[in-house]
Design a protein around this motif. Structure first.
Motif, short mmCIF file in Angstrom:
data_model
loop_
_atom_site.label_atom_id
_atom_site.label_comp_id
_atom_site.label_asym_id
_atom_site.label_seq_id
_atom_site.Cartn_x
_atom_site.Cartn_y
_atom_site.Cartn_z
N THR A 235 0.83 -1.21 0.00
CA THR A 235 0.00 0.00 0.00
C THR A 235 0.86 1.25 0.00
N MET A 236 0.27 2.33 -0.44
CA MET A 236 0.97 3.61 -0.42
C MET A 236 1.28 4.04 1.01
N ARG A 237 0.41 3.73 1.94
CA ARG A 237 0.66 4.08 3.35
C ARG A 237 1.88 3.33 3.88
N ALA A 238 2.03 2.06 3.49
CA ALA A 238 3.20 1.29 3.93
C ALA A 238 4.48 1.90 3.38
N ILE A 239 4.42 2.36 2.13
CA ILE A 239 5.58 3.00 1.52
C ILE A 239 5.90 4.31 2.24
N ALA A 240 4.88 5.08 2.56
CA ALA A 240 5.09 6.34 3.29
C ALA A 240 5.72 6.09 4.65
N ARG A 241 5.24 5.05 5.36
CA ARG A 241 5.82 4.74 6.67
C ARG A 241 7.28 4.36 6.56
N ARG A 242 7.61 3.53 5.57
CA ARG A 242 9.01 3.11 5.42
C ARG A 242 9.89 4.30 5.04
N ALA A 243 9.35 5.20 4.23
CA ALA A 243 10.11 6.38 3.80
C ALA A 243 10.16 7.45 4.89
N GLU A 244 9.36 7.25 5.96
CA GLU A 244 9.29 8.22 7.06
C GLU A 244 8.82 9.59 6.57
N VAL A 245 7.78 9.54 5.75
CA VAL A 245 7.12 10.77 5.32
C VAL A 245 5.62 10.58 5.53
N GLY A 246 4.90 11.67 5.56
CA GLY A 246 3.46 11.59 5.69
C GLY A 246 2.80 11.22 4.37
N PRO A 247 1.60 10.64 4.41
CA PRO A 247 0.89 10.32 3.17
C PRO A 247 0.72 11.54 2.25
N ALA A 248 0.50 12.70 2.84
CA ALA A 248 0.32 13.90 2.02
C ALA A 248 1.58 14.21 1.23
N THR A 249 2.74 14.03 1.87
CA THR A 249 4.01 14.27 1.17
C THR A 249 4.19 13.27 0.03
N LEU A 250 3.85 12.00 0.29
CA LEU A 250 3.97 10.98 -0.76
C LEU A 250 3.10 11.34 -1.96
N TYR A 251 1.84 11.67 -1.70
CA TYR A 251 0.92 11.96 -2.81
C TYR A 251 1.26 13.28 -3.50
N ARG A 252 1.93 14.17 -2.80
CA ARG A 252 2.36 15.41 -3.45
C ARG A 252 3.45 15.11 -4.48
N ARG A 253 4.32 14.16 -4.15
CA ARG A 253 5.39 13.78 -5.09
C ARG A 253 4.89 12.83 -6.16
N PHE A 254 4.00 11.89 -5.76
CA PHE A 254 3.49 10.88 -6.69
C PHE A 254 1.98 10.79 -6.49
N PRO A 255 1.21 11.56 -7.25
CA PRO A 255 -0.25 11.62 -7.04
C PRO A 255 -0.96 10.28 -7.19
N THR A 256 -0.40 9.35 -7.96
CA THR A 256 -1.02 8.04 -8.12
C THR A 256 0.02 6.95 -7.92
N LYS A 257 -0.45 5.76 -7.57
CA LYS A 257 0.45 4.63 -7.42
C LYS A 257 1.09 4.26 -8.76
#
Length: 211
Positions: free
Chosen positions: A36-58
């Motif tokens: 999941t995108m949330r699992a990726i965000a946790r491993r990257a130590e960033v918030g979900p909002a930061t992840l989706y700002r960089r990569f809006p879709t999986k």
């Protein structure tokens, strides 16, 4: 201070992007695309909002994460096509492709399923398969590759190779090398029984008893 702030922000953004990609590559390689995108965000130590700002879709994240593997796949096929011995080149493609996919389960998912058709992998996948088909035709013309080989057999091989389950990448690669050797013998018109690579001890495999 004011002059340096934009540069600092750009540096932070780039750092977040690289952490996200590193996390995605690690998780996709070990677990496939179901991460999941949330699992990726946790491993990257960033918030979900930061992840989706960089990569809006999986899909966008998958495309970026697997560009290196797709380039490696192209290089393998090109090397096989360049070999003056088509059968040897065909064997090289089988061996290297199996190992590439064994090292990264996510790449097999990207290459095999319909998900890549929604991103930018469709053209790359078609080019790779067309190149392998050309190499197979050359190998068949030498009489070494069995005449009833079809490209679907390669897809079947990749699906079977994807089925090697072990938590150790080293063991998975070792098992894949032995599997590739068995596949090559099956594809050959007159199989030569050369020694196989060492057996990989898979945790789920029970030893056969003497009968």
């Amino acid at each position: 201070m004011t002059d340096r702030l934009p540069q600092t922000l750009r540096s932070d953004a780039q750092g977040n992007r690289e952490r996200i990609l590193d996390a995605a590559r690690t998780l996709f390689a070990a677990e496939g695309l179901n991460v999941t995108m949330r699992a990726i965000a946790r491993r990257a130590e960033v918030g979900p909002a930061t992840l989706y700002r960089r990569f809006p879709t999986k899909q966008m994240l998958v495309t970026e994460a697997f560009m290196e593997q797709m380039r490696a796949c192209h290089a393998i096929v090109d090397e096989g096509l360049a070999d003056p011995d088509p059968w040897r080149g065909f064997c090289l493609v089988i061996e290297r492709t199996c190992e590439l996919h064994a090292r990264n389960r996510g790449f097999t998912d990207v290459f095999m399923v319909t998900f890549p058709d929604a991103v930018d992998f469709a053209a790359d996948r078609e080019h790779t398969l067309n190149s392998i088909a050309e190499l197979a035709r050359r190998a068949q013309s030498t009489g070494r590759l069995r005449p009833d080989f079809v490209l679907d057999d390669l897809i079947l091989m990749l699906m079977a190779n994807r089925g090697i389950h072990t938590t150790s990448t080293t063991t998975r690669v070792a098992a894949s090398r032995r599997f590739a050797a068995l596949v090559i013998q099956a594809f050959q018109t007159s199989p030569t029984h050369v020694p196989l690579p060492p057996v990989a001890r898979l945790a789920s495999a029970a030893p056969l008893k003497n009968v």
